[in-house]
Design an enzyme around this catalytic site. Structure first.
Site, PDB file in Angstrom:
ATOM      1  N   GLY A 152     -13.715  -5.739  24.934  1.00  0.00           N
ATOM      2  CA  GLY A 152     -13.287  -7.126  25.106  1.00  0.00           C
ATOM      3  C   GLY A 152     -11.956  -7.382  24.424  1.00  0.00           C
ATOM      4  O   GLY A 152     -11.416  -6.515  23.741  1.00  0.00           O
ATOM      5  N   GLU A 202     -16.192   5.570  29.527  1.00  0.00           N
ATOM      6  CA  GLU A 202     -16.232   5.497  30.996  1.00  0.00           C
ATOM      7  C   GLU A 202     -14.858   5.691  31.617  1.00  0.00           C
ATOM      8  O   GLU A 202     -14.730   5.718  32.848  1.00  0.00           O
ATOM      9  CB  GLU A 202     -16.837   4.161  31.419  1.00  0.00           C
ATOM     10  CG  GLU A 202     -15.885   3.042  31.742  1.00  0.00           C
ATOM     11  CD  GLU A 202     -14.962   2.605  30.616  1.00  0.00           C
ATOM     12  OE1 GLU A 202     -13.904   2.025  30.913  1.00  0.00           O
ATOM     13  OE2 GLU A 202     -15.261   2.847  29.440  1.00  0.00           O
ATOM     14  N   CYS A 236     -15.278   0.012  21.762  1.00  0.00           N
ATOM     15  CA  CYS A 236     -14.062  -0.801  21.685  1.00  0.00           C
ATOM     16  C   CYS A 236     -14.291  -2.060  20.833  1.00  0.00           C
ATOM     17  O   CYS A 236     -14.557  -1.956  19.645  1.00  0.00           O
ATOM     18  CB  CYS A 236     -13.566  -1.113  23.090  1.00  0.00           C
ATOM     19  SG  CYS A 236     -11.807  -1.523  23.150  1.00  0.00           S
ATOM     20  N   LEU A 237     -14.205  -3.255  21.409  1.00  0.00           N
ATOM     21  CA  LEU A 237     -14.460  -4.465  20.637  1.00  0.00           C
ATOM     22  C   LEU A 237     -15.886  -4.451  20.088  1.00  0.00           C
ATOM     23  O   LEU A 237     -16.135  -4.911  18.968  1.00  0.00           O
ATOM     24  CB  LEU A 237     -14.235  -5.716  21.487  1.00  0.00           C
ATOM     25  CG  LEU A 237     -14.434  -7.055  20.762  1.00  0.00           C
ATOM     26  CD1 LEU A 237     -13.401  -7.245  19.659  1.00  0.00           C
ATOM     27  CD2 LEU A 237     -14.384  -8.223  21.745  1.00  0.00           C
ATOM     28  N   HIS A 295     -13.008   4.314  25.245  1.00  0.00           N
ATOM     29  CA  HIS A 295     -13.778   4.001  26.451  1.00  0.00           C
ATOM     30  C   HIS A 295     -14.366   5.273  27.064  1.00  0.00           C
ATOM     31  O   HIS A 295     -13.666   6.009  27.759  1.00  0.00           O
ATOM     32  CB  HIS A 295     -12.877   3.316  27.484  1.00  0.00           C
ATOM     33  CG  HIS A 295     -12.519   1.909  27.140  1.00  0.00           C
ATOM     34  ND1 HIS A 295     -12.446   0.905  28.072  1.00  0.00           N
ATOM     35  CD2 HIS A 295     -12.215   1.323  25.968  1.00  0.00           C
ATOM     36  CE1 HIS A 295     -12.110  -0.233  27.487  1.00  0.00           C
ATOM     37  NE2 HIS A 295     -11.958   0.006  26.203  1.00  0.00           N
ATOM     38  N   GLY A 335      -8.928  -9.789  22.147  1.00  0.00           N
ATOM     39  CA  GLY A 335      -8.757 -10.648  20.984  1.00  0.00           C
ATOM     40  C   GLY A 335      -9.051  -9.992  19.654  1.00  0.00           C
ATOM     41  O   GLY A 335      -9.212  -8.776  19.538  1.00  0.00           O
ATOM     42  N   GLN A 364     -15.885  -2.676  16.882  1.00  0.00           N
ATOM     43  CA  GLN A 364     -15.311  -3.467  15.796  1.00  0.00           C
ATOM     44  C   GLN A 364     -16.270  -4.569  15.341  1.00  0.00           C
ATOM     45  O   GLN A 364     -16.398  -4.843  14.143  1.00  0.00           O
ATOM     46  CB  GLN A 364     -13.979  -4.054  16.253  1.00  0.00           C
ATOM     47  CG  GLN A 364     -12.932  -3.001  16.574  1.00  0.00           C
ATOM     48  CD  GLN A 364     -11.801  -3.530  17.429  1.00  0.00           C
ATOM     49  OE1 GLN A 364     -11.787  -4.691  17.840  1.00  0.00           O
ATOM     50  NE2 GLN A 364     -10.830  -2.671  17.706  1.00  0.00           N
ATOM     51  N   GLY A 382      -5.916  -3.219  19.937  1.00  0.00           N
ATOM     52  CA  GLY A 382      -4.840  -3.524  19.010  1.00  0.00           C
ATOM     53  C   GLY A 382      -5.316  -3.708  17.583  1.00  0.00           C
ATOM     54  O   GLY A 382      -4.514  -4.010  16.691  1.00  0.00           O
ATOM     55  N   PHE A 383      -6.640  -3.550  17.354  1.00  0.00           N
ATOM     56  CA  PHE A 383      -7.215  -3.670  16.022  1.00  0.00           C
ATOM     57  C   PHE A 383      -8.005  -2.404  15.721  1.00  0.00           C
ATOM     58  O   PHE A 383      -8.398  -1.665  16.637  1.00  0.00           O
ATOM     59  CB  PHE A 383      -8.130  -4.892  15.934  1.00  0.00           C
ATOM     60  CG  PHE A 383      -7.408  -6.204  16.052  1.00  0.00           C
ATOM     61  CD1 PHE A 383      -7.041  -6.927  14.929  1.00  0.00           C
ATOM     62  CD2 PHE A 383      -7.085  -6.722  17.316  1.00  0.00           C
ATOM     63  CE1 PHE A 383      -6.369  -8.135  15.046  1.00  0.00           C
ATOM     64  CE2 PHE A 383      -6.413  -7.930  17.438  1.00  0.00           C
ATOM     65  CZ  PHE A 383      -6.047  -8.638  16.290  1.00  0.00           C
ATOM     66  N   ASN A 406      -7.821   1.176  24.658  1.00  0.00           N
ATOM     67  CA  ASN A 406      -7.107  -0.090  24.836  1.00  0.00           C
ATOM     68  C   ASN A 406      -7.534  -1.032  23.717  1.00  0.00           C
ATOM     69  O   ASN A 406      -8.507  -1.753  23.846  1.00  0.00           O
ATOM     70  CB  ASN A 406      -7.425  -0.697  26.204  1.00  0.00           C
ATOM     71  CG  ASN A 406      -6.941  -2.135  26.304  1.00  0.00           C
ATOM     72  OD1 ASN A 406      -6.033  -2.546  25.587  1.00  0.00           O
ATOM     73  ND2 ASN A 406      -7.558  -2.914  27.175  1.00  0.00           N
ATOM     74  N   SER A 436     -10.080  -6.777  28.585  1.00  0.00           N
ATOM     75  CA  SER A 436      -9.576  -6.523  27.234  1.00  0.00           C
ATOM     76  C   SER A 436      -8.104  -6.879  27.088  1.00  0.00           C
ATOM     77  O   SER A 436      -7.601  -7.009  25.969  1.00  0.00           O
ATOM     78  CB  SER A 436      -9.784  -5.054  26.855  1.00  0.00           C
ATOM     79  OG  SER A 436     -11.153  -4.720  26.797  1.00  0.00           O
TER      80      SER A 436
END
Length: 385
Positions: free
Chosen positions: A243, A356, A270-271, A354, A245, A274, A314-315, A312, A45
């Site tokens: 992940g 985990e 997480c990703l 997360h 980006g 999104q 940023g979006f 973790n 990530s």
């Protein structure tokens, strides 16, 4: 050797080089975890980012290859206050600096990481250059010429090239208890009860370990896997991984997930959370400086309980853009952003953080159990299957 960290706004930090010499560019961000630097370095990530640790002393327990979250480091560069010259850990295989040098990751130590963190908090995450080769002016120019995180698709760089069945060591590590006749360092695994497919958008190994510990047999597929391929395999459920980006840049992946809504149980983190929001037709936006660390407070809006979580990203998901048939289940207590969603009629839910950990607290491990409940309810026909 002297090293320079230059931000795109012209701020310069001078320190000492460790790890590999050279020059790198990426988005500067900070992580507030007090331990787990190895997991941070090997978390996919962080692809495309220069990570600063707010904890002042890093490297004091070395590197243990068993703790890697992927096959290699993914950060562009590493920023710390002080590098531990000696490490103490009976499990360690190597010191931090030579390990980073072997993998070609530049580092800088001896800078004021408190000042750097305050700049990033007040002005926002920004592009940066870490170098042992350029002067200050050239480093600032390199930072300004580097690609922004918005619009970046790093998933293609980190996703597995080939489908594989997870068979790695998944037993939970524990201390032996000789007085009770227990001489082993590992807990026994439960029998497999469910067969699932996991999309690899930058998946961490500890997610796979936790899934296996919960009774899942996991097949991992590339981010380009189609809905047709997934559904043809007839898994009990689908997992959407973390992940790197910008999630808005993954439009083809949104379409594949959208095609599977309501057809099988889906759990995203997480990703993956999104991407799922985009599949629902919602939008995401870039946070000012992101959430990165093992101390993020999240409230479960259904129960009122608060968990300290590992994050973790940023979006974030724009709650105003979510359709009426999707409810927000969790929120971040620091800034009120969306941390969890669930569809009101489909067997689909996700969280931004997360479960985990690795590194971080384990308050949110119960989500793997919620995934089991989702699958059981789907099998029982409670979602119209």
């Amino acid at each position: 050797m002297k090293a320079i960290l230059a931000l795109e706004d012209g701020t310069i930090f001078e320190g000492q080089s460790f790890g590999a010499p050279g020059t790198c560019t990426g988005e500067a961000c900070f992580n507030t975890s007090m331990s787990g630097y190895q997991e941070v370095l090997t978390d996919p990530s962080y692809r495309g980012q220069i990570v600063a640790m707010t904890y002042p002393l890093i490297g004091n327990y070395g590197i243990c290859e068993e703790d890697n979250e992927s096959t290699q480091p993914h950060v562009r560069g590493f920023v710390i206050g002080e590098l531990a010259r000696l490490h103490s850990n009976w499990r360690a295989n190597e010191a931090l600096s030579p390990w980073m040098k072997r993998h070609g990751i530049p580092g800088i130590e001896g800078i004021d990481t408190r000042k750097l963190t305050k700049i990033l908090r007040s002005r926002g995450a920004m592009r940066a250059c870490l170098t042992t080769e350029l002067d200050a002016a050239a480093a600032v120019e390199a930072a300004r010429n580097s690609a922004p995180m918005e619009g970046s698709d790093f998933v293609r760089e980190v996703s597995t090239p080939e489908t594989y069945h997870w068979e790695g060591e998944s037993r939970a590590w524990k201390l032996p208890n000789p007085s009770a006749g227990d001489e082993t360092n590992y807990a026994e695994l439960p029998p497999v009860q469910y067969r699932i497919i996991a999309y690899d958008f930058g998946i961490k190994r500890n997610i796979l370990r936790c899934l296996r510990q919960a009774g899942f047999d996991v097949t991992v597929v590339n981010a380009n896997a189609t809905a047709e391929e997934i559904l043809a395999a007839k898994p009990d459920g689908l997992f959407l991984s973390n992940g790197p980006g910008d999630p808005a840049a993954l439009t083809d992946i949104h379409a594949q997930i959208r095609a599977m809504l309501g057809k099988l149980p889906i759990f995203g983190i997480c990703l993956g959370h999104q991407i799922l929001a985009h599949a629902f037709g919602a939008k995401t936006f870039k946070l000012k400086f992101g959430h990165r660390g093992g101390n993020q407070p999240v409230k479960d809006l259904r129960s009122g309980k608060v968990a300290i979580t590992s994050q973790n990203h940023g979006f974030a998901v724009d709650d105003a853009s979510l359709p009426d048939d999707v409810e927000v289940t969790h929120c971040n207590l620091n800034d009120g952003t969306v941390e969890g969603i669930r569809h009101k009629t489909y067997p689909v839910f996700s969280v931004q953080y997360h479960p985990e950990a690795a590194p971080g607290p384990k308050d949110a491990e119960y989500f793997f159990g919620e995934f089991i409940d989702l699958i059981d309810n789907f099998r029982a026909g409670k979602y119209g299957a």
